[in-house]
Design an enzyme around this catalytic site. Structure first.
Site: not given
Lengths: 183, 252, 421
Positions: C216, C220, C244-245, C288
């Site tokens: 923040h 971004s 959108k998320d 895994e």
């Protein structure tokens, strides 16, 4: 550094609040969330293996007249009392006595000679005495709770002492004349 | 362009290297009623499979993670389950004398094992431990296909030059080809209660279906819930897409 | 943390806000008051997706813990009780096991996004470093979590990996005994792994909080890799990226739940449905899938270097393969962030992706035949990418000219200004 003033604001208020698509989508999403939460909550309810032992069958055949046995149901003690005719008569007579929690003896049994109660004192949860020969049965011939002095009669009703309610009758059915299923 | 090159390079590597080392015979893929998005267990097969387990397998193999009450899923009534359970005895107690005692099994009890412990099982089987079958279909690569193949993959004689150890049996699908268990099934090994012809293939299919159920009893509930959930999500995601386009159109 | 200048009209909100400015906090961090580049593509969805999966893992994990017993006599059986008897227990279990795989797929893509678009470069170096700590915490959590069902792979995977620490000179054996709480992986080990597996996700949560705090500050990065300059480059996070998320989460849930409901054991190992047996080693011990590339690097070192045993070098190489990421902002000196304007770097990025896939494939197979030299070459290339190729490119590469600004690039072509790839 990036300031809020650098943002290009949308042309209108931005979020179409009363738009049908928005409300419809919100509703569907909310419904989906509720449906998704249910398994988390229901997983805490009794599992199949717990439910499988939630009923107990008791064979009453071997219990003689005047004899009392204790069985376990859902982790709780159950007092099974094969009452003699004298005890039944005493219980019936006490119907007219001054009762702390008024209840007729006939309301508390399905067959007169079998009294089946949960053996937990309704005061604070101790297990009353009276199941073994030699135990005190209190002043009324039933059971006596040593923790705070509650006396129960031959119908399991509270007669003297701090307990507010009669000994609880568990749900049970007679599957045969001499077999009951509790739960 | 780069993506195409790199993808084909990767695929070439993956496909090419599967020839690097050979395994036992490839397990044939069968059509099971419980396969696929809409799969369910054939109740007839489950009942027949249970009969095979009871009459053949349970002599050596335990089913310790199942309880008799689970048989309700297969279609047995409460009384039938009580009777099936009561055929076996379990230890209970101590009684008021402080002694342990035996009593008939109840529906709530787990399936009774043929042996009291692992060492007893090994002692009775020349040192080999017959595995518990509760999860066998999920615990083997190839699942039900493998179990069916194994049960039908026995050969009386190993191929020339193969050194078959004493006490072992030749099986074309078992890794290493030598298995301690002799062929448990053959044509007519069991007389089916429902009258189906008990060929080896039929027996193998039915026991494999039963064991697929013991491994995944939740399968039908899982798939039916899955269909509803995915359909719901397709609708919701479609609506979210439309809403997103609407909101972004407001830009510029 | 910045506060928005938003005024609230509702009196209840104002009362709370005056005493605890939670609403302006929300607004300035994910609301209409948080500026985000207008040109983010779908590769930017994976951060919020990772957060959602973390929450799902904690919720399902807590419900599983309500029914699980961490004792070698009961662990395997308690998991099977969850699968068979607990209401929706099978669903909780499969959500948790598949959620773990989804978590790693999402975070790996999130990391590759960072590599491609230069999100690790100044001023976001600390954001990237926090991310490396997050992936390390995730790996520790997942490793311990896999031990809990106490299957064959749980036990033997734990044995192999904890045994690695014995490679440390002098104190190695003591460290392993200390980790085990005994002389082999047994009940003390299982019990403490359960305790730590419960704890670590909350440490992870705190790391994610700090990771977002760092984000923040400078906001971004974006596909063009250029800084926002003026008005028009940024848009409010809400409603554009909230929707959108959310859409991205819908797509993710379809993929995730397809596995949960229709192929719940796809990412798993059949051997883990066999209860752990310390006397029987499975024919192949495989971790895994998300650990496979690192497993390949570990096994690639088959030779001693002077007096240092191969086993120790393998362990060092394995940990280094993750820790090297910490130095990336300083290994890569190129001033241009995004691979869109770095044609050579772009090629090498895709080769690197291929290399990690090859390493994963090698890790899945027994160390025999061709797999050994391929694994060694892929390992050498992995380190060469970071230690040789990246620094050289940083200095030598001729980058393409950058656009004037984000808004210029966006409005000019009418699309988000992206080229091929």
């Amino acid at each position: 550094m990036i300031e809020q003033s650098m943002m290009q604001q949308p042309l209108d208020d931005g979020f179409p609040r009363r738009d049908f698509l928005f409300i419809a989508t919100g509703t569907v999403a909310a419904a989906g969330t509720a449906l998704a939460v249910w398994p988390l909550i229901h997983s805490m309810n009794p599992a199949a293996d717990i439910l499988a032992v939630s009923k107990t069958e008791v064979d009453l055949g071997p219990i003689e007249v005047g004899q009392r046995i204790t069985v376990v149901w859902r982790g709780k003690p159950i007092f099974v009392d094969h009452r003699s005719p004298e005890r039944i008569a005493q219980a019936r007579a006490d119907d007219k006595a001054e009762l702390i929690d008024p209840q007729l003896d006939s309301e508390r049994v399905q067959k007169d000679e079998w009294l089946i109660v949960i053996g937990i004192c309704t005061h604070l949860g101790c297990i009353p005495l009276g199941q073994r020969t030699g135990d005190s049965r209190g002043d009324y011939g039933g059971w006596f709770c040593p923790c705070h002095g509650s006396h129960y009669d031959t119908s399991g009703r509270i007669r003297k002492g701090p307990a507010p309610k009669n000994l609880v009758i568990p749900p049970y059915t007679f599957t045969k004349n001499t077999t009951i299923k509790i739960g | 362009m780069q993506k195409k090159i790199f993808l084909s390079a990767f695929l070439a590597l993956v496909l090419g290297s599967s020839a690097v080392y050979a395994e036992s015979e490839k397990v044939p893929s069968l059509d099971w009623s419980f396969k696929g998005v809409f799969g369910t267990f054939d109740r007839g097969a489950l009942k027949r499979g249970f009969q095979i387990y009871s009459e053949v397998c349970s002599a050596c193999h335990s089913l310790r993670l199942l309880s008799y009450r689970n048989l309700k899923e297969i279609g047995f009534s409460k009384n039938e389950i009580k009777a099936i359970a009561a055929e076996k005895e379990v230890q209970d107690g101590p009684n008021d004398d402080g002694e342990m005692f035996m009593r008939p099994a109840k529906p709530a009890d787990r399936f009774v094992s043929p042996y009291p412990n692992k060492k007893a099982a090994q002692a009775a089987n020349n040192g080999a431990l017959p595995p518990d079958l509760s999860l066998i279909v999920k615990a083997r690569k190839g699942g039900a296909d493998y179990i069916h193949a194994l049960l039908t993959g026995y050969k009386d004689e190993p191929p020339k030059g193969f050194n078959l150890l004493e006490g072992s049996n030749y099986n074309i699908y078992f890794p290493g080809n030598q298995i301690a268990m002799p062929a448990p099934l053959s044509d007519d090994a069991v007389e089916y209660a429902d009258g189906t012809k008990p060929t080896l293939d039929q027996l193998a299919r039915d026991i494999s279906t039963f064991l697929a159920w013991t491994s995944s009893p939740e399968l039908e509930a899982r798939k039916s819930m899955g269909i509803k959930v995915i359909l719901f999500l397709l609708v919701l995601t479609g609506m979210l897409y439309a809403l997103m386009k609407r909101i972004w159109a407001k830009l510029h | 943390m910045s506060h928005s200048t938003k005024e609230f009209s509702n009196p209840v909100i104002r009362w709370i806000e005056y005493r605890l400015p939670i609403f302006s906090f929300i607004d300035s961090s994910v609301g209409t008051g948080y500026p985000t580049p207008r040109n983010l593509n779908y590769w930017w969805n994976f951060g919020s997706l990772a957060g959602v999966v973390l929450v799902i893992m904690i919720l399902t994990g807590v419900m599983l813990a309500a029914n699980y017993t961490a004792n070698v006599g009961y662990a395997f059986e308690s998991v099977e009780r969850i699968m068979r008897d607990v209401n929706y227990g099978w669903l909780l279990r499969y959500l948790h096991s598949n959620g773990s795989s989804m978590f790693f797929i999402i975070v790996y893509i999130h990391m590759f996004r960072g590599l491609y678009f230069g999100s690790y470069k100044a001023p976001r170096e600390l954001l990237w470093i926090l991310g490396v700590f997050i992936i390390l915490a995730m790996m520790a959590t997942a490793f311990m979590g896999y031990v809990l069902p106490w299957g064959q792979m749980s036990f033997w995977g734990a044995t192999v990996i904890t045994n690695l620490f014995s490679a440390i000179p002098l104190i190695g054996e003591s460290i392993v005994t200390w980790l085990w709480g005994g002389f082999s992986v047994a009940n003390p080990t299982l019990n403490r792994f359960f305790a730590w597996h419960y704890l670590l996700p909350f440490i992870l949560f705190a790391l994610v909080f700090i990771h977002l705090w760092a984000l923040h500050v400078h906001k971004s990065n974006n596909p063009l890799g250029i800084d926002a300059k003026g008005a028009g480059d940024m848009i409010p996070f809400h409603p554009y990226y909230t929707i959108k998320d959310t859409f991205g989460m819908g797509v993710f849930m379809i993929i995730y739940l397809s596995f949960v409901f229709f192929a719940p054991d796809f990412f798993g190992e059949p051997d883990n449905y066999i209860k752990a047996n310390p006397m029987v080693t499975p024919p192949e011990i495989v971790p895994e899938w998300y650990f496979l590339p690192f497993y390949a690097i570990l096994r690639a070192i088959t030779f001693n270097i002077f007096f240092i045993p191969a086993k120790l070098i393998g362990v060092i190489a394995m940990f280094s393969s993750i820790l090297i990421l910490l130095f990336l902002p300083w290994l890569d000196r190129c001033k241009v962030r995004s691979a869109r304007f770095r044609p050579l770097y772009k090629q090498f990025f895709w080769i690197f992706v291929l290399d990690t896939l090859i390493l994963g494939y090698v890790g899945a197979n027994p160390p025999q035949g061709l797999f050994i030299p391929i694994g060694q070459a892929a390992t050498a290339y992995y380190f060469a990418h970071f230690l040789i190729i990246i620094p050289l490119l940083g200095v030598l590469e001729k980058t393409k000219p950058l656009p004037e600004s984000i808004s210029a690039a966006v409005t000019e072509s009418g699309t988000s200004g992206k080229e091929n790839g």
